[in-house]
Design a protein around this motif. Structure first.
Motif, short mmCIF file in Angstrom:
data_model
loop_
_atom_site.label_atom_id
_atom_site.label_comp_id
_atom_site.label_asym_id
_atom_site.label_seq_id
_atom_site.Cartn_x
_atom_site.Cartn_y
_atom_site.Cartn_z
N ARG A 23 0.66 -1.13 -0.04
CA ARG A 23 0.08 -0.38 0.09
C ARG A 23 0.78 1.07 -0.41
O ARG A 23 2.33 1.17 0.28
CB ARG A 23 -0.61 0.00 0.71
CG ARG A 23 -0.25 -0.21 2.36
CD ARG A 23 -0.90 -0.39 3.60
NE ARG A 23 -2.72 -0.62 3.07
CZ ARG A 23 -3.88 -1.11 3.44
NH1 ARG A 23 -3.14 -2.34 3.60
NH2 ARG A 23 -4.68 -0.51 3.01
N SER A 25 1.64 3.42 2.40
CA SER A 25 2.42 3.80 3.57
C SER A 25 3.74 2.75 3.02
O SER A 25 4.81 3.35 3.84
CB SER A 25 2.13 2.86 4.75
OG SER A 25 1.25 1.42 4.60
N TYR A 165 -8.03 6.74 5.92
CA TYR A 165 -7.47 4.81 5.65
C TYR A 165 -6.48 5.20 5.63
O TYR A 165 -4.89 4.85 6.39
CB TYR A 165 -8.19 3.57 6.12
CG TYR A 165 -7.59 2.51 6.18
CD1 TYR A 165 -8.02 2.49 8.07
CD2 TYR A 165 -6.66 2.18 5.76
CE1 TYR A 165 -7.18 1.51 8.54
CE2 TYR A 165 -6.35 0.39 6.08
CZ TYR A 165 -6.41 0.35 7.78
OH TYR A 165 -6.00 -0.35 8.47
N GLU A 166 -5.40 5.18 4.49
CA GLU A 166 -3.88 5.39 3.94
C GLU A 166 -3.07 5.82 4.42
O GLU A 166 -2.09 6.28 4.58
CB GLU A 166 -4.17 5.32 2.14
CG GLU A 166 -5.43 4.26 1.88
CD GLU A 166 -4.58 2.77 1.85
OE1 GLU A 166 -3.06 2.23 2.23
OE2 GLU A 166 -5.32 1.43 2.71
N LEU A 169 -2.29 5.62 8.06
CA LEU A 169 -1.55 4.61 7.75
C LEU A 169 0.26 5.15 7.80
O LEU A 169 1.17 5.00 8.10
CB LEU A 169 -1.43 3.46 7.48
CG LEU A 169 -2.72 3.34 6.90
CD1 LEU A 169 -2.88 1.45 6.62
CD2 LEU A 169 -2.97 2.10 8.55
N ARG A 172 1.19 6.93 11.06
CA ARG A 172 1.67 6.11 11.73
C ARG A 172 3.16 5.74 11.29
O ARG A 172 3.72 5.67 11.73
CB ARG A 172 0.48 5.60 11.66
CG ARG A 172 -0.58 5.09 12.44
CD ARG A 172 -1.21 3.56 13.00
NE ARG A 172 -2.96 3.83 13.11
CZ ARG A 172 -3.49 3.51 13.57
NH1 ARG A 172 -3.56 2.32 12.67
NH2 ARG A 172 -4.64 3.49 14.15
N THR A 173 3.41 5.69 9.72
CA THR A 173 4.17 4.87 9.39
C THR A 173 5.84 6.24 9.73
O THR A 173 6.81 5.95 10.12
CB THR A 173 4.77 4.76 7.59
OG1 THR A 173 3.32 3.68 7.97
CG2 THR A 173 5.87 4.66 7.35
N ASN A 253 -1.11 -0.21 19.20
CA ASN A 253 -0.90 0.46 17.95
C ASN A 253 0.10 1.74 18.66
O ASN A 253 0.75 1.99 18.05
CB ASN A 253 -2.28 1.73 17.01
CG ASN A 253 -2.67 0.82 16.08
OD1 ASN A 253 -2.44 0.21 15.51
ND2 ASN A 253 -4.45 1.90 16.06
N GLN A 265 6.95 -4.58 13.56
CA GLN A 265 5.39 -4.64 13.96
C GLN A 265 5.56 -6.44 13.96
O GLN A 265 5.93 -7.31 12.98
CB GLN A 265 5.04 -4.42 12.69
CG GLN A 265 5.08 -2.84 12.83
CD GLN A 265 3.95 -2.28 11.38
OE1 GLN A 265 4.51 -2.43 10.04
NE2 GLN A 265 2.83 -1.53 11.83
#
Length: 586
Positions: A23, A25, A165-166, A169, A172-173, A253, A265
């Motif tokens: 994806r 991210s 949503y993408e 992510l 967060r990355t 998370n 992860q």
């Protein structure tokens, strides 16, 4: 039947991209890691439409020379690995691995310069095909622009989620990479809105730099509600911050793990973290933490997954035992510390805005004097001893002033007031005492003046008969009495005043449910927790001032007393400044 043949480079690149990129991210992660490997001091990321339309990553790193730029987008080309030492990889990734993979499923432009002039070079790639290479005005560093990600692989694009949503992510990355690389400035912009911005202040104190980065990315409350760990064990070094048990989260998370500078992860590690907090937290909540592990390269394999998010440790059992031991010992040293978020919640409930009522509403309500009377009756000024209203309490949990609703202890400290849940707090004290005595085989028992006979289901008798010896180890001595009863002769001294019938029935249920396949420690904790509930001071019981103070002093000396056996806080602190804000004095 089709004949075996070599696939064309275009298909090979797309397959490779599928391994590295699942994806947008993933593309962001690969590009940022390239920038980190290039010794960048600042990395800027721009994203549109969840990364589907555009991703731009700009760094001020070493850059790529004109002679090597075309080679950098060729498969299996890298400057980060010698021909014979794949196990000693010291960089985060291979620029030659990520760039051709991304270029094969997008429209990609790279501008780079490895000198301090403005004479850079640009290359354009579409679906893995190199379109043009030409000079470009560009300062030292690299800019990678990706448009129409996955346009050449519609199936991959189809399975992406919403733009929001993408984008989450991607955020967060970047957050994880910025936490791990707190010496680098990060700037993330999503759809023209600033999402992350970090600014470093030059300092030789790495601890302060990390704390500033934690405060920027996770908030001041994370530092306020966490404890520092810094320990070395043989070949491993552990450092970071552990959230106190009452500072928990709804999922994993907020668990950040870094091994030798890499973002990791790993669900198996999340399980280990959960186990370390198991005795202090509800089963459906998760600890918050930031953990850095440093170890020799031969202790870990970073090549088990194309994205290098997962790792395989040479001795996972050893690492597991060390983490459990380190976490528990540091949490024990935190003593009665509880989350300050409970204070925030309390203030929100107290605030005038959340409880506004008009005068007309108030005048029709009945004023209940009973609670006030109880409060005054329990305020015994003769028991304050040397301390008075003008003297600061030397105790962290303060000096008891009164009992409220026969459930909560109100104590005063030099910083404010503390409200303690008497049942939750005492339950934790009894629980820790039972566990300590059990492991040290020092449970003191008391012979019942009149043995208690308890009827139980006949189907349970056979099962419990084999567990009577185990029950005696917990200080509960009983025997089979007839076909459907047990007779209880001794109880732990600490539980002497409990309801014997309820205690034994609960204990029998736990003993019958005990399974050899389960963790021994887990079973001990469950049984002690169940027993502690019966031996605790109940809500609704009047306490004298000296009893309240005795409870507070024991809390200060007991590990983990900031939360009850179920993970709920045992007290809430309201500082003077917080109270003054409620009344508009600040």
């Amino acid at each position: 039947m089709n004949k075996i043949k070599i696939l064309p480079d275009e298909i090979i690149n797309q397959i490779s991209a599928g391994e590295v990129l699942d994806r947008p991210s993933s593309a962001v992660k690969e590009l940022i890691e390239n920038s980190i490997d290039a010794s960048s001091k600042k990395i800027s990321i721009f994203v549109r439409d969840g990364g589907k339309s555009e991703i731009i990553v700009i760094d001020d790193g070493n850059g790529i020379s004109k002679q090597e730029l075309e080679l950098a987008v060729t498969r299996h080309a890298t400057s980060k690995l010698s021909e014979k030492k794949i196990d000693s990889l010291s960089f985060l990734g291979f620029r030659g691995e990520a760039l051709p993979s991304i270029g094969s499923v997008s429209e990609m432009t790279i501008k780079s310069n490895n000198n301090n002039d403005q004479n850079g070079t640009m290359i354009e790639i579409t679906s893995g095909i190199k379109k043009k290479i030409r000079p470009v005005n560009h300062r030292k560093g690299t800019t990678v622009s990706i448009k129409k990600l996955f346009f050449s692989t519609p199936a991959r694009l189809k399975f992406l989620k919403s733009d929001n949503y993408e984008s989450l992510l991607i955020k967060r990355t970047v957050q994880k990479l910025a936490l791990c690389n707190f010496h680098i400035d990060f700037d993330l912009t999503i759809n023209n809105k600033k999402a992350i911005l970090t600014k470093n202040q030059k300092s030789d104190d790495k601890k302060k730099m990390l704390e500033r980065r934690l405060a920027t990315l996770l908030g001041d409350e994370f530092l306020e509600n966490s404890i520092l760990i810094n320990e070395i064990s043989e070949n491993f070094k552990f450092r970071g911050y552990l959230g106190v048990p009452t500072f928990h989260h709804s999922n994993t998370n907020n668990q950040f793990l870094f091994v030798n500078g890499r973002v990791v992860q790993d669900k198996s590690m999340n399980v280990i973290f959960k186990l370390a907090y198991r005795d202090f937290m509800s089963y459906d909540r998760f600890p918050q933490l930031v953990l850095f592990i440093e170890c020799p390269p031969d202790e870990v394999d970073v090549n088990v997954h194309p994205t290098k998010n997962e790792m395989r440790f040479r001795n996972l059992n050893y690492l597991r035992s060390k983490i459990l031991k380190i976490f528990k010992s540091n949490l024990a040293n935190a003593g009665h510390k509880a989350s300050t978020l409970n204070t925030v919640k309390a203030i929100e409930k107290f605030s005038f805005k959340s409880n506004q009522k008009t005068f007309l509403q108030l005048k029709d309500e009945k004023f209940n004097d009973e609670n006030l009377d109880n409060l005054n009756n329990n305020f015994d000024k003769n028991n304050i001893n040397e301390l008075d209203d003008k003297t600061a309490s030397p105790f962290p949990l303060g000096y008891a002033k009164s009992q409220f609703h026969k459930t909560y202890i109100i104590s005063e400290t030099d910083k404010g007031i503390i409200i303690t849940d008497q049942h939750a707090a005492h339950e934790r004290l009894v629980y820790e005492k039972l566990k300590k005595d059990f492991f040290e085989k020092k449970i003191k028992t008391q012979i019942l003046l009149i043995p208690v006979v308890i009827d139980i289901d006949s189907s349970v008798i056979k099962s419990i008969e084999k567990k009577l010896k185990l029950a005696s180890e917990y200080g509960v001595k009983m025997e089979i009495f007839g076909k459907t009863s047990v007779i209880v002769r001794e109880l732990p001294h600490i539980l002497a005043n409990c309801n014997v019938k309820k205690l034994v029935i609960d204990l029998i249920e736990e003993l019958v449910d005990t399974n050899d396949s389960k963790s021994v420690e887990n079973e001990i904790n469950k049984i002690c927790s169940k027993m502690a509930c019966h031996g605790s001071i109940r809500a609704g019981r009047d306490l004298q001032i000296d009893e309240m103070n005795d409870l507070l002093r024991k809390m200060e000396l007991t590990p983990f007393s900031g939360q009850c056996n179920h993970g709920r806080p045992t007290y809430v602190e309201l500082k003077i400044g917080d109270i003054e804000k409620l009344f508009g004095r600040k």
